[in-house]
Enzyme design. Structure first.
Site, PDB file in Angstrom:
ATOM      1  N   HIS A 224       0.758  -1.452   0.009  1.00  0.00           N
ATOM      2  CA  HIS A 224       0.202   0.067   0.060  1.00  0.00           C
ATOM      3  C   HIS A 224       0.825   1.291  -0.210  1.00  0.00           C
ATOM      4  O   HIS A 224       0.320   2.271   0.157  1.00  0.00           O
ATOM      5  CB  HIS A 224      -0.937  -0.121   1.298  1.00  0.00           C
ATOM      6  CG  HIS A 224      -2.108   0.941   1.055  1.00  0.00           C
ATOM      7  ND1 HIS A 224      -2.362   1.955   1.773  1.00  0.00           N
ATOM      8  CD2 HIS A 224      -3.073   0.934   0.225  1.00  0.00           C
ATOM      9  CE1 HIS A 224      -3.373   2.687   1.542  1.00  0.00           C
ATOM     10  NE2 HIS A 224      -3.876   1.883   0.567  1.00  0.00           N
ATOM     11  N   LYS A 226       3.124   4.297  -1.356  1.00  0.00           N
ATOM     12  CA  LYS A 226       3.291   5.362  -2.483  1.00  0.00           C
ATOM     13  C   LYS A 226       4.710   5.948  -2.384  1.00  0.00           C
ATOM     14  O   LYS A 226       4.751   6.801  -1.672  1.00  0.00           O
ATOM     15  CB  LYS A 226       2.143   6.146  -2.467  1.00  0.00           C
ATOM     16  CG  LYS A 226       0.980   5.418  -3.031  1.00  0.00           C
ATOM     17  CD  LYS A 226      -0.021   5.383  -1.451  1.00  0.00           C
ATOM     18  CE  LYS A 226      -1.518   4.622  -1.844  1.00  0.00           C
ATOM     19  NZ  LYS A 226      -1.990   4.192  -0.671  1.00  0.00           N
ATOM     20  N   ASP A 231      17.295   9.596  -8.303  1.00  0.00           N
ATOM     21  CA  ASP A 231      18.863   9.684  -7.918  1.00  0.00           C
ATOM     22  C   ASP A 231      18.989   9.799  -6.429  1.00  0.00           C
ATOM     23  O   ASP A 231      20.053  10.401  -5.931  1.00  0.00           O
ATOM     24  CB  ASP A 231      19.203  10.998  -8.646  1.00  0.00           C
ATOM     25  CG  ASP A 231      19.029  11.061 -10.092  1.00  0.00           C
ATOM     26  OD1 ASP A 231      19.053   9.902 -10.690  1.00  0.00           O
ATOM     27  OD2 ASP A 231      18.824  12.145 -10.567  1.00  0.00           O
ATOM     28  N   HIS A 401      -9.214  11.144   0.032  1.00  0.00           N
ATOM     29  CA  HIS A 401      -8.347  10.106   0.359  1.00  0.00           C
ATOM     30  C   HIS A 401      -7.043  10.531   1.136  1.00  0.00           C
ATOM     31  O   HIS A 401      -6.194   9.629   1.315  1.00  0.00           O
ATOM     32  CB  HIS A 401      -8.078   9.605  -1.335  1.00  0.00           C
ATOM     33  CG  HIS A 401      -7.287   8.369  -1.240  1.00  0.00           C
ATOM     34  ND1 HIS A 401      -5.965   7.971  -1.580  1.00  0.00           N
ATOM     35  CD2 HIS A 401      -7.719   6.979  -0.869  1.00  0.00           C
ATOM     36  CE1 HIS A 401      -5.664   6.770  -1.543  1.00  0.00           C
ATOM     37  NE2 HIS A 401      -6.685   6.031  -0.966  1.00  0.00           N
ATOM     38  N   LYS A 403      -4.421  11.178   3.951  1.00  0.00           N
ATOM     39  CA  LYS A 403      -4.421  10.392   5.151  1.00  0.00           C
ATOM     40  C   LYS A 403      -3.330  11.429   6.087  1.00  0.00           C
ATOM     41  O   LYS A 403      -2.096  11.375   5.683  1.00  0.00           O
ATOM     42  CB  LYS A 403      -3.721   9.065   5.149  1.00  0.00           C
ATOM     43  CG  LYS A 403      -4.539   8.267   4.177  1.00  0.00           C
ATOM     44  CD  LYS A 403      -3.713   7.779   3.037  1.00  0.00           C
ATOM     45  CE  LYS A 403      -4.316   6.831   2.072  1.00  0.00           C
ATOM     46  NZ  LYS A 403      -5.617   6.391   1.910  1.00  0.00           N
ATOM     47  N   ASP A 408      -2.041  19.771  17.479  1.00  0.00           N
ATOM     48  CA  ASP A 408      -1.657  21.176  18.282  1.00  0.00           C
ATOM     49  C   ASP A 408      -1.223  22.185  17.142  1.00  0.00           C
ATOM     50  O   ASP A 408      -0.571  23.215  17.448  1.00  0.00           O
ATOM     51  CB  ASP A 408      -0.874  20.994  19.290  1.00  0.00           C
ATOM     52  CG  ASP A 408      -1.360  20.271  20.474  1.00  0.00           C
ATOM     53  OD1 ASP A 408      -2.602  20.236  20.418  1.00  0.00           O
ATOM     54  OD2 ASP A 408      -0.650  19.692  21.299  1.00  0.00           O
TER      55      ASP A 408
END
Length: 483
Positions: A224, A226, A231, A401, A403, A408
């Protein structure tokens, strides 16, 4: 013949109950959370045969024999690589806030990965901005490009990324592309894998799904993460898959997917690259450990970042523990964005407790969800949260979508992790803990735009919902620990 049939029937029933008892005992001795154990016991006892079969397929974290063996052999070399970072000049524990110090100590003990300063972060939050930035960096790549995604869906700007990768490979850049086999099935059905391989791009399917493999590895275990690393110097991670939302899931009736990514330069990039190398080696048995980060220089815009990977082969519950620690430390305000909100018992208690002790708790979720099961399970928690004065915002302008967790207005967690059981305990995930007020302020502004485009759920209105909805919610609540 009748007597023989009776004997066979009795033996069959005895054998089934023997298997049922063995599976139930296995569930109990695994010592998972009470909710998870209770849900599995419900399934195996109330769904004869199907429940036992489901537990054998999905009940335990089986990575597969070959992958498990490789992971164990990888602990030492990867552990040495991470340990060397403690002597890097960007590891400066004295510059950590109290919040960052507690998270860092937790990751030191669990992962042996230090927090590093001297990182430059750029928050990107539109598909055009994100994909054009990735394409531009690919076009300037000189030596290597490592990418891994849960979903690559052909169409629109995603195709332009593919073209950029092929162009980079043709000029001599080494390109490695690791994609989840289930999430990226449309990509693997397209012409792109063949075109990429013609240019010597290494295209690998992670965790291939097949009827035979399901008996040797848990089928709903997914890659899952990404990640884009160019380089060993420029990195990307966040919530966005390699998709152009205008061409992705247009028929689901949830609107375009809304995401964000972080573009990173600095010493944490090789750390992210090493996480990607881990996944690549688990899948291919090829070692691609990157070079160590160069000596870094801290500036006024630098951010202190803790990389937190999770998944099979890594310490269990580490991101769950980091989330809990973050919520416990909040003094004024918590803002959470997640498309799939199915919290553990501990996370639910932490949110309710935070609100009751005076912390402003805001949860932003999409009004329309692409998962009916998650939608109902998520709703089952609303009454308890609203009764504790937790603010629940339902986002109207597509499937949110993103997350993230903002604490604070000063500290944040961003990455690939949903607030559900699958992300917290099962999948290969990556979260960044960022200790930087300036970056947190930018995230705060983005989250405020989400809230401005949302409707706040009223406790009084929620109490007026029809009885049939309450019944459905409670049914899905019983199985929420497995979602």
């Amino acid at each position: 013949m009748d007597q023989l049939t009776q004997i066979i029937a009795v033996l069959g029933v005895f054998l089934y109950w023997l298997i049922l008892g063995a599976v139930a005992t296995r569930i109990v001795i695994k010592r998972r959370s009470i909710g998870v154990s209770f849900s599995w016991l419900l399934i195996i006892y109330f769904l004869p045969f199907v429940g036992v079969f489901a537990y054998m397929l999905f009940g335990e974290l089986h990575l597969g024999k070959a992958r498990s063996s490789r992971s164990k052999a990888m602990y030492e070399p990867y552990g040495k690589w991470f340990s060397t970072l403690y002597s890097h000049n960007s590891h400066q524990p004295d510059k950590q806030s109290d919040y960052a110090a507690s998270i860092s100590k937790l990751c030191d003990s669990q992962l042996n990965i230090p927090s590093l300063t001297s990182n430059e972060l750029e928050l990107q939050h539109t598909p055009e901005q994100i994909l054009h930035a990735i394409i531009n960096d690919i076009n300037h790549a000189k030596t290597t490009i490592n990418m891994e995604f849960y979903i690559w869906h052909p169409g629109g700007l995603a195709d332009e990324v593919a073209k950029a990768l092929i162009s980079a490979a043709n000029r001599g850049v080494k390109v490695n592309l690791l994609l989840d086999a289930a999430g990226s099935r449309q990509f693997f059905k397209s012409e792109w894998p063949k075109a990429m391989k013609k240019s010597d791009i290494n295209v690998v399917q992670a965790l291939i799904v097949s009827p035979i493999r399901m008996f040797f590895r848990r089928m709903d275990l997914r890659l899952h993460r990404k990640i884009v690393v160019i380089d060993n110097h420029i990195g990307y991670t966040g919530s966005m898959n390699l998709v152009d939302p205008k061409y992705f899931k247009q028929g689901d009736g949830v609107g375009e997917w809304i995401d964000m990514m972080v573009r990173i330069t600095g010493p944490v990039v090789p750390v992210i690259n090493t996480v990607s190398a881990w996944d690549w080696e688990v899948e291919t048995n090829e070692r691609l450990l990157p070079a160590f980060p160069d000596k870094a220089q801290c500036t006024d815009t630098s951010s202190l970042v803790q990389a937190i990977p999770s998944g099979p082969g890594m310490p269990e519950e580490v991101i769950h523990q980091v989330l809990l620690q973050s919520l416990y430390q909040a003094q004024k305000k918590i803002v959470i964005t997640t498309p799939y909100f199915v919290p553990s018992e501990q996370l639910l208690d932490a949110l309710v407790t935070a609100s009751l002790r005076g912390v402003e708790v805001n949860i932003i979720i999409p009004r329309r969800n692409d998962s009916t099961m998650v939608k109902w399970a998520s709703s089952s928690f609303f009454s308890e949260l609203l009764a504790a004065n937790v603010n629940i915002y339902q986002f109207n302008d597509g499937l949110l979508h993103t997350k993230s967790v903002l604490i604070d207005d000063e500290h944040c967690l961003i990455g690939t992790v949903n607030m559900d059981m699958r992300s917290l305990w099962l999948n290969f995930e990556l979260t960044l803990a960022v200790d930087d007020i300036k970056f947190a302020t930018k995230l705060k502004g983005l989250l405020q735009t989400y809230m401005d485009n949302s409707d706040r759920l009223s406790h009084d209105e929620w109490q007026k919902r029809p009885m049939y909805r309450r019944v459905i919610e409670q049914v899905f609540y019983l199985f929420s620990p497995l979602l």
